[in-house]
Design an enzyme around this catalytic site. Sequence first.
Site, PDB file in Angstrom:
ATOM      1  CG  HIS A   1      14.157 -19.381 -13.876  1.00 51.96           C
ATOM      2  ND1 HIS A   1      13.976 -18.575 -15.360  1.00 51.96           N
ATOM      3  CD2 HIS A   1      14.735 -19.612 -13.020  1.00 51.96           C
ATOM      4  CE1 HIS A   1      15.523 -17.755 -14.191  1.00 51.96           C
ATOM      5  NE2 HIS A   1      16.075 -18.961 -13.457  1.00 51.96           N
TER       6      HIS A   1
ATOM      7  CG  HIS B   1      23.832 -19.587 -12.961  1.00 52.03           C
ATOM      8  ND1 HIS B   1      22.847 -19.046 -14.032  1.00 52.03           N
ATOM      9  CD2 HIS B   1      23.390 -19.986 -11.654  1.00 52.03           C
ATOM     10  CE1 HIS B   1      21.708 -19.682 -12.976  1.00 52.03           C
ATOM     11  NE2 HIS B   1      22.184 -20.230 -11.787  1.00 52.03           N
TER      12      HIS B   1
HETATM   13 ZN   LIG Z   1      18.109 -22.148 -12.617  1.00 49.40          ZN
HETATM   14 ZN   LIG Z   2      17.554 -18.965 -11.787  1.00 53.08          ZN
END
Ligand SMILES: [Zn+2]
Ligand SMILES: [Zn+2]
Length: 790
Positions: free
Chosen positions: A73, A405
């Site tokens: 990212h 996540h």
């Molecule tokens: Zn991440």
């Molecule tokens: Zn990621």
Amino acid sequence: MEQPNPTGLRFFSLGGGNEVGRSCHILQYKGKTIMLDAGVHPAYQGLASLPFYDEFDLSTVDILLISHFHLDHAASLPYVMQRTNFNGRVFMTHPTKAIYRWLLKDFVRVTSIGGSPNEKDDNLYTDEDLSESFDRIETIDYHSTMDVNGIKFTAFHAGHVLGAAMFQIELGSLRVLFTGDYSRELDRHLNSAEIPPLASDVLIVESTFGTATHEPRLSREKKLTQLIHSTVTKGGRVLMPVFALGRAQELMLILDEYWSHNEEELGNGQVPIYYASNLAKRSMSVFQTYVNMMNDSIRKKFRDSKTNPFIFKNISYLKNIDSFQDFGPSVMLAAPGMLQNGLSRDLLEKWCPEPKNMVLITGYSVEGSMAKYLMLEPENIPSVNNPEVNIPRRCQVEEISFAAHVDFQENIDFIEQIRASNIILVHGESNPMGRLKSALLSNFSSTKGTEDEVHVFNPRNCADVILEFKGVKVAKAVGTIVEEIQKEEKEIKEEKEIREEDANIKSETSDVKLEKSDEKIIPKEGKQNDDNEGVIISGILVSNEKNFDLNLVSLEDLREHYSELSTTVLRERQSVQVNCRKELIYWHLCQMFGDISVLEDEDEITNVVENGETEKKINDDMGRLVLEIMNDLKLTVVNHVATLEWIQGLISDSVADSIIAILMSVDSTPASVKRSSNSCNHNHTHGNTLQIEQTDDVWKIKQISKLFTRQFGDSFTLLLGKNNSDNIKKEENTEVKQETDDIFGMVTIGKNTARINFSKMKIVECNSNPLKGRVESIMNIGTDLVASLC
Ligand SMILES: [Zn+2]
Ligand SMILES: [Zn+2]
């Protein structure tokens, strides 16, 4: 690439579309460009790892928001800032910025070691690039909103890793939420992702796990500690490849606690746990600094023990493998997490031939990475330093996901709460992403074909998603128009009170509301609004392209406050030949408009009319007569030519039409004849309830309605009673049904309406005093007209 759509919101990914890695998305709306993330693809090296920056002119980007410090990212940010024509502003949270610096320093070091000398040009950027760009990165606090050229954005907790943020971006009335990577699970040190208080129109959401479901946290922890326990007690070594910061700290909290609880079985310190990372020491100070940004339980631990919870009793730090004495069973958390190169790769190559050892993968493994390959349990793996050599793999390979996540259920719960009607899936391999898309579509199938239909997109890199929004525009009333609104509100309130009083005797209300495109309904703030009445106000909408401000102002204010806007005033002038005396014109206009100012009167005709000075002989009718009507219109009559001048406007234009109509007909109306003959001292009654005698009723109404038609044109409608249809011209408008045989008429000008009972010569309803005055005048003229000459 395609030109940006001027009206819609354009979204596309330069990376992270149908893949995990090199996250980078572009949003364009009304000339503003927002970039989200600037990652690298962990499975590729050098330029190949970059998002498709060549496909977009980065110089057009206004702001770049970095969701969190993970390499997929953030790691191409120095490249974007130093090696491209990007010149926007960059924002991230404080902890992200603090960790980002050390991470990327390490990234530069590792990638330059990893590459062979002739691959040197492949390095994306240098240490200098990193430090030069670093100072230009701005920080944003959680829950604070920044405004850059009208683009507003707010950071919210995303869980996932320390410093991770979701951004809610406001573009005018449009809200877009970008989740970045996020988790909803309560873990040992992080806050879970928040639901922003304001709903979003568009949701850009990660889809890493697609439709997969995580095992409950507790059973995963149990499985993890048991696997490790059994491996080390058999004399094996456990390699846990981890990303240096984030999940590594969470796993250490779990292991340190487990080791403390099972000291005896684990040989009282005979089985060491190591954390091998170049950033091991740094990470401790960073985590200490930002304890206040973590969840309550870790903050409490910190307060109560007065020690840093990230100083572990049972875990030692290893800066590099040279100082590591590999004598017996041990647990090794080593970076990087996907075993591409560096410490974890060196240890993998060293330990994988031994069957009693174990590689335990806890993070998300990107397609194409060694970690992903290893899960296929290959016979051999290539040596990173010597690609010719294959190393046999006999060790055990296990995966227990602690990747922070959301799983399917957590994701869908979150998505439902955001209530966005446009969902764009990113950060997922195409299969899980496709499955999630289908699952979402079936979840929201009940919205199909409705106004709230939920659309789900899973665009590939560089594929456009264009969203059109009808949108309700909210304008801020500015300047004198505010007083106008308050006045209108007061009138409505008063009318309402009167209506309530009359409620017992009236069968229907006079609340007629007409909407026009240039009128906005402004809700009454902070007041009880039980019957949804709003004030309808006309003004000019001034939109500021720079910051999406939309203001509603009156024309006067427009000239005063927006001097940069050029305004044009249209002055109109119309002349007609009049073949009658001036006093007749004056008399008719007085009848019609009441309040008329005399600016000039050379022949003194106004006295004649007003005081009935009929004795005075007017010989010369050639002098000037200048009148001001309704404050805005000027009429000059000289030498049998009447000239009307006015400034163009909705009301002035319609008044002007009426005046012209009077001027054209003034010499031929019966009233004029009567007036001119001056044979009668008829006392004009200006009441509005004059009864018309039964005889010739219909003829009289016809005459009066003709007068109304002449005055109001299409704004006037004659409504028929059931028995009069033969006598009076047929009207198409049958909206209002009459209960009696009386004949009614309706005048509608903009939002103002008047309903007249012609049989009784009475105004039944009227919501505007000026209109009422005009209608009364015309009724009086009409009554005069149809009265028998005496
Ligand atoms: Zn991440
Ligand atoms: Zn990621």
